[in-house]
Design an enzyme around this catalytic site. Structure first.
Site, short mmCIF file in Angstrom:
data_model
loop_
_atom_site.label_atom_id
_atom_site.label_comp_id
_atom_site.label_asym_id
_atom_site.label_seq_id
_atom_site.Cartn_x
_atom_site.Cartn_y
_atom_site.Cartn_z
N HIS A 236 -4.09 2.18 -8.99
CA HIS A 236 -2.75 2.88 -9.15
C HIS A 236 -2.24 4.01 -9.62
O HIS A 236 -3.42 4.79 -10.07
CB HIS A 236 -2.17 1.31 -9.87
CG HIS A 236 -0.07 2.16 -9.41
ND1 HIS A 236 0.61 2.89 -10.02
CD2 HIS A 236 0.84 1.32 -9.26
CE1 HIS A 236 1.27 2.54 -10.20
NE2 HIS A 236 1.61 2.10 -9.21
N GLU A 290 0.49 -5.47 -5.51
CA GLU A 290 0.37 -5.70 -4.47
C GLU A 290 -0.50 -6.79 -4.68
O GLU A 290 -0.01 -8.39 -3.33
CB GLU A 290 0.00 -4.80 -3.06
CG GLU A 290 1.07 -3.44 -3.51
CD GLU A 290 2.52 -4.11 -2.40
OE1 GLU A 290 2.40 -4.84 -2.95
OE2 GLU A 290 2.40 -2.56 -2.41
N1 COA Z 1 -10.59 0.90 -3.70
C1 COA Z 1 -11.53 1.89 -3.46
N2 COA Z 1 -11.45 2.36 -4.52
C2 COA Z 1 -10.34 3.76 -4.54
C3 COA Z 1 -9.16 2.56 -4.43
C4 COA Z 1 -9.06 1.68 -4.26
N3 COA Z 1 -8.11 0.26 -3.83
N4 COA Z 1 -8.18 3.48 -5.11
C5 COA Z 1 -8.60 4.75 -5.53
N5 COA Z 1 -10.06 4.68 -5.26
C6 COA Z 1 -11.08 5.84 -5.45
C7 COA Z 1 -10.71 7.06 -4.72
O1 COA Z 1 -10.91 6.13 -3.35
C8 COA Z 1 -11.03 8.71 -5.45
O2 COA Z 1 -12.49 7.99 -5.15
P1 COA Z 1 -13.27 9.44 -4.96
O3 COA Z 1 -12.31 10.14 -6.46
O4 COA Z 1 -14.60 9.37 -4.79
O5 COA Z 1 -12.56 10.28 -3.91
C9 COA Z 1 -11.26 7.97 -6.92
O6 COA Z 1 -10.30 6.06 -6.71
C10 COA Z 1 -9.03 8.32 -7.25
O7 COA Z 1 -8.47 7.58 -6.32
P2 COA Z 1 -7.25 8.15 -5.38
O8 COA Z 1 -6.96 8.89 -4.11
O9 COA Z 1 -7.08 10.33 -6.31
O10 COA Z 1 -6.12 8.05 -6.76
P3 COA Z 1 -4.57 8.10 -6.43
O11 COA Z 1 -3.61 7.70 -7.85
O12 COA Z 1 -3.78 8.97 -5.30
O13 COA Z 1 -4.21 6.48 -5.33
C11 COA Z 1 -3.94 4.65 -4.55
C12 COA Z 1 -3.66 5.25 -5.60
C13 COA Z 1 -2.73 3.55 -4.88
C14 COA Z 1 -2.72 5.24 -3.35
C15 COA Z 1 -4.81 3.90 -4.11
O14 COA Z 1 -5.86 3.04 -5.50
C16 COA Z 1 -5.29 2.48 -3.24
O15 COA Z 1 -4.71 3.08 -1.98
N6 COA Z 1 -5.19 1.25 -3.87
C17 COA Z 1 -5.18 0.17 -2.81
C18 COA Z 1 -3.70 0.78 -1.29
C19 COA Z 1 -2.49 0.02 -2.60
O16 COA Z 1 -3.01 -1.04 -3.51
N7 COA Z 1 -1.47 0.64 -2.57
C20 COA Z 1 -0.82 -0.63 -3.38
C21 COA Z 1 0.21 0.79 -5.02
S1 COA Z 1 1.16 -0.61 -5.93
#
Ligand code: COA
Length: 353
Positions: A236, A290
């Site tokens: 998140h 989710e």
């Molecule tokens: N699975 C695998 N790796 C994940 C991940 C996940 N669900 N969520 C984050 N990461 C990893 C990223 O790849 C990144 O790795 P890196 O630094 O090696 O590139 C690191 O964790 C940081 O992620 P980041 O993209 O900066 O986090 P964010 O704050 O932008 O992401 C979300 C938040 C929700 C977009 C992300 O956690 C995600 O894509 N989750 C899955 C989708 C989901 O469940 N969405 C519903 C949200 S309520």
């Protein structure tokens, strides 16, 4: 920086997300204190500053009005993807639609989409029923049991608002230009559709299907990560602990008929958390809302393709409240950007002139 992390984009009285402590406050109440205790319409009235009894009546009447207007939607609800259908159908609403009319219409459109997909005629709403009961009956084509209605009500309240999430921000940006409520809600629906925001619960179920049994979880997750896939329902932007809404929904599922899915989901969550902790020791990646949304909505026999749509039914109340809150400021949202393109050729403008 490109994701506007930690940027305060608005002052709001509507909800507060404490990502370090895992606390969500909605209109002055902890989410745990209202989910499962207040019906959706009462929580919506709280956010909107409406009288709850009056709002429940308005919402029921608006559901009937939205149902009567279904023939005027053309083929909007025939789209194979529910979010495409909801975006198109919402776009048909009058730009003078009230907040109750917008919130009711999204529920009626979701129910009608599910009926059409199942080859049934849309079921007329019951203006006297609660919003959750009516939504579930419209989606399933028959009334649901009281415990199922209570579970859906708990879900709708749990996700009704959540700080400056992407769809809410999109709605506020549109509202800030002085545009109308319906335009803001159409933008929000578009933002909610994306898998990084509201589109994750369907893929969470696909993942649980793919894993099948708990013993396969580790290999499945490692393989998905090796393919650079994200584990849906995990991680998140704000929470550094487990999303408090995951716990609320997990408890809600436990009040329904026992389902083996819950045990599988818990095992997959534990496994995913451990694997992600090893890969990202400095970035806690835990279950988000989710993850258990998927298990709950499946237990309520809501079609997988409508999970994000049902999220939108709930969040529409939050969107409407944010639109009103932002519109009251009268302030255009217009951030700046840093130019990183090529510099103009010297004297180019002069040569042309
Ligand atoms: N699975 C695998 N790796 C994940 C991940 C996940 N669900 N969520 C984050 N990461 C990893 C990223 O790849 C990144 O790795 P890196 O630094 O090696 O590139 C690191 O964790 C940081 O992620 P980041 O993209 O900066 O986090 P964010 O704050 O932008 O992401 C979300 C938040 C929700 C977009 C992300 O956690 C995600 O894509 N989750 C899955 C989708 C989901 O469940 N969405 C519903 C949200 S309520």
């Amino acid at each position: 920086m490109s994701g506007l992390e930690n940027v305060i984009a608005a002052e709001t009285r509507l909800s507060d997300v404490d990502g370090e402590r895992g606390r969500l406050v909605i209109a002055g109440h902890d989410v745990e204190a209202i989910a499962g205790r207040l019906p959706f319409e009462a929580a919506a009235a709280l956010l909107l500053g409406e009288n709850p009894e009056r709002f429940a009546i308005d919402l029921g009447a608006a559901r009937r009005k939205a149902f009567e207007a279904l023939p005027a939607l053309g083929d909007a609800l025939d789209r194979a993807e529910a979010m495409d259908a909801l975006r198109a159908a919402t776009g048909h609403l009058s730009s003078h639609a009230t907040r109750a009319e917008v919130i009711a219409a999204i529920a009626v459109h979701a129910g009608a989409w599910a009926s059409l997909q199942a080859g049934r005629a849309p079921r007329p709403p019951d203006p006297e029923a609660g919003h959750a009961a009516d939504l579930l009956a419209m989606i399933r084509g028959r009334p649901a049991a009281a415990d199922e209605v209570a579970a859906l009500d708990a879900y709708l309240v749990t996700v009704i608002d959540h700080g400056m999430n992407a769809s809410t921000f999109a709605a506020r940006v549109v509202a800030s230009t002085g545009s109308d409520l319906v335009s803001a809600i159409v933008a929000a629906i578009g933002a909610l559709k994306g898998p990084l925001h509201g589109g994750a619960p369907g893929p969470v179920l696909d993942m649980l299907d793919g894993i099948g049994t708990a013993t396969n979880a580790e290999a499945w997750i490692e393989q998905a990560l090796a393919r650079k896939q994200r584990i849906m329902g995990m991680g998140h932007r704000i929470y550094r602990v487990r999303d408090p809404r995951a716990a609320v929904l997990e408890r809600t599922i436990m009040r329904l008929q026992p389902t083996p899915r819950l045990e599988l989901a818990r095992a997959v969550e534990r496994c995913a958390e451990q694997i992600l902790a090893k890969r990202h020791p400095d970035r806690p990646l835990k279950a988000n809302v989710e993850f258990y949304t998927a298990v709950l909505l499946e237990a309520l026999q809501i079609p997988r393709g409508l999970f994000t749509g049902v999220f939108g039914v709930a969040r529409s109340a939050g969107w409407c409240a944010h639109v009103a809150e932002h519109a009251a400021t009268g302030r255009l949202i217009r951030p700046a950007s840093r130019y990183i393109g090529p510099s103009p050729v010297p004297n180019e403008a002069g040569a042309r002139g």
